[in-house]
Motif scaffolding. Sequence first.
Motif, mmCIF file in Angstrom:
data_model
loop_
_atom_site.group_PDB
_atom_site.id
_atom_site.type_symbol
_atom_site.label_atom_id
_atom_site.label_comp_id
_atom_site.label_asym_id
_atom_site.label_seq_id
_atom_site.Cartn_x
_atom_site.Cartn_y
_atom_site.Cartn_z
ATOM 1 N N ARG A 2 17.508 -20.945 25.637
ATOM 2 C CA ARG A 2 18.731 -21.718 25.906
ATOM 3 C C ARG A 2 19.852 -20.789 26.350
ATOM 4 N N LEU A 3 20.488 -21.148 27.447
ATOM 5 C CA LEU A 3 21.608 -20.374 27.959
ATOM 6 C C LEU A 3 22.830 -20.591 27.079
ATOM 7 N N LEU A 4 23.448 -19.492 26.659
ATOM 8 C CA LEU A 4 24.635 -19.553 25.815
ATOM 9 C C LEU A 4 25.864 -19.101 26.596
ATOM 10 N N VAL A 5 27.019 -19.356 26.017
ATOM 11 C CA VAL A 5 28.258 -18.814 26.562
ATOM 12 C C VAL A 5 28.424 -17.410 25.990
ATOM 13 N N THR A 6 28.618 -16.433 26.846
ATOM 14 C CA THR A 6 28.772 -15.055 26.395
ATOM 15 C C THR A 6 30.160 -14.858 25.789
ATOM 16 N N PRO A 7 30.241 -14.420 24.533
ATOM 17 C CA PRO A 7 31.555 -14.168 23.933
ATOM 18 C C PRO A 7 32.325 -13.123 24.739
ATOM 19 N N PRO A 8 33.626 -13.276 24.882
ATOM 20 C CA PRO A 8 34.430 -12.315 25.650
ATOM 21 C C PRO A 8 34.247 -10.890 25.133
ATOM 22 N N GLY A 9 34.016 -9.971 26.054
ATOM 23 C CA GLY A 9 33.903 -8.568 25.679
ATOM 24 C C GLY A 9 32.522 -8.120 25.256
ATOM 25 N N LEU A 10 31.551 -9.045 25.196
ATOM 26 C CA LEU A 10 30.203 -8.651 24.788
ATOM 27 C C LEU A 10 29.572 -7.769 25.860
ATOM 28 N N THR A 11 28.995 -6.652 25.442
ATOM 29 C CA THR A 11 28.319 -5.728 26.345
ATOM 30 C C THR A 11 26.887 -5.530 25.871
ATOM 31 N N LYS A 12 26.109 -4.808 26.654
ATOM 32 C CA LYS A 12 24.743 -4.511 26.226
ATOM 33 C C LYS A 12 24.764 -3.743 24.910
ATOM 34 N N ALA A 13 25.695 -2.795 24.781
ATOM 35 C CA ALA A 13 25.777 -1.985 23.563
ATOM 36 C C ALA A 13 26.093 -2.840 22.340
ATOM 37 N N MET A 36 33.224 -17.617 16.356
ATOM 38 C CA MET A 36 33.790 -16.267 16.314
ATOM 39 C C MET A 36 35.302 -16.369 16.323
ATOM 40 N N THR A 37 35.951 -15.778 15.366
ATOM 41 C CA THR A 37 37.401 -15.827 15.315
ATOM 42 C C THR A 37 37.986 -14.740 16.177
ATOM 43 N N ALA A 38 39.293 -14.852 16.429
ATOM 44 C CA ALA A 38 39.960 -13.890 17.297
ATOM 45 C C ALA A 38 40.003 -12.505 16.688
ATOM 46 N N THR A 39 39.790 -12.403 15.351
ATOM 47 C CA THR A 39 39.870 -11.112 14.684
ATOM 48 C C THR A 39 38.560 -10.341 14.746
ATOM 49 N N VAL A 40 37.500 -10.972 15.207
ATOM 50 C CA VAL A 40 36.200 -10.313 15.287
ATOM 51 C C VAL A 40 36.125 -9.464 16.545
ATOM 52 N N SER A 41 35.801 -8.189 16.364
ATOM 53 C CA SER A 41 35.689 -7.290 17.509
ATOM 54 C C SER A 41 34.337 -7.475 18.179
ATOM 55 N N PRO A 42 34.295 -7.568 19.518
ATOM 56 C CA PRO A 42 33.012 -7.718 20.217
ATOM 57 C C PRO A 42 32.041 -6.583 19.894
ATOM 58 N N SER A 43 32.569 -5.391 19.580
ATOM 59 C CA SER A 43 31.700 -4.249 19.298
ATOM 60 C C SER A 43 31.004 -4.384 17.951
ATOM 61 N N ASN A 44 31.523 -5.247 17.073
ATOM 62 C CA ASN A 44 30.935 -5.432 15.746
ATOM 63 C C ASN A 44 30.446 -6.859 15.520
ATOM 64 N N ILE A 45 30.264 -7.606 16.571
ATOM 65 C CA ILE A 45 29.854 -8.998 16.449
ATOM 66 C C ILE A 45 28.420 -9.091 15.934
ATOM 67 N N THR A 46 28.113 -10.163 15.219
ATOM 68 C CA THR A 46 26.761 -10.397 14.723
ATOM 69 C C THR A 46 26.124 -11.540 15.507
ATOM 70 N N LEU A 47 24.813 -11.669 15.378
ATOM 71 C CA LEU A 47 24.123 -12.762 16.065
ATOM 72 C C LEU A 47 24.600 -14.116 15.545
ATOM 73 N N ASN A 48 24.840 -14.210 14.243
ATOM 74 C CA ASN A 48 25.324 -15.471 13.681
ATOM 75 C C ASN A 48 26.697 -15.831 14.226
ATOM 76 N N GLU A 49 27.532 -14.834 14.462
ATOM 77 C CA GLU A 49 28.856 -15.100 15.023
ATOM 78 C C GLU A 49 28.752 -15.565 16.472
ATOM 79 N N ILE A 50 27.762 -15.055 17.187
ATOM 80 C CA ILE A 50 27.534 -15.532 18.556
ATOM 81 C C ILE A 50 27.115 -16.997 18.530
ATOM 82 N N ILE A 51 26.233 -17.334 17.580
ATOM 83 C CA ILE A 51 25.788 -18.726 17.438
ATOM 84 C C ILE A 51 26.970 -19.617 17.062
#
Length: 231
Positions: free
Chosen positions: A45-56, A1-16
């Motif tokens: 498998r436990l992952l590292v949560t990307p900064p700013g990720l919420t349930k929404a 995930m690059t710094a330009t990706v907003s957590p509100s619009n992140i995709t599952l592939n970007e989390i991976i």
Amino acid sequence: MTATVSPSNITLNEIIDFNEELTKGLPGVAPKEVDQKDALLRNGRLLVTPPGLTKASFLHALALEGGVFTTMRTTFNATRILSVDRHIKRLSAGYEDTDDAAELDTLGRKVKEMCLTGIAALNGHAKAEDFEAQVTVGITYKVKDMWMFLCPLPVHKNSRCVAELTRGERSGNVHVKDVSWTERRKAISERMATGVEEMVMVGSDDRVTEGLSSNVAFVAEGKVYTAGEDK
């Protein structure tokens, strides 16, 4: 995930990708158990949560991929999951028409194992006397990936939840919680007035169905009334 990706619009592939970047060149390295408020898992498998990720934003990422989901809560200081077997049946209902539908007991075992891993990852927060967690599980339609996001259970600002009736209802098979519903219900939640904590939906037949994030039941003359299995 690059710094330009907003957590509100992140995709599952970007989390991976975000997690693969963290462990690049370090095969077998797992996220350290740190004192964190949430936990994210994929296929156990436990992952590292990307900064700013919420349930929404997690649900939005699931909706972009397509799949079924359910949200549970813990009880007794995050040591048990309330009605976990019912939630597992709800997940399995999304695959009734597929040839490779997971056996209910196998699915249940995977969900419960992931819950244990996720709650353990919450460490100090889970040890707090009044800590409870909200657990959201999603399974994607295409690749059957199982995702889980755990976060502290939201606490109502008032001693009693302030709710408002509104027109709206889920369409399709009511026994299946398609994650696309989380996107459609945003239009209803936008009508929520200041001070209101929940919107309770009334269907086209004037029957109360459910809340945007809760189930609804009434007690009258010693009897409990719900929307019914068809709602």
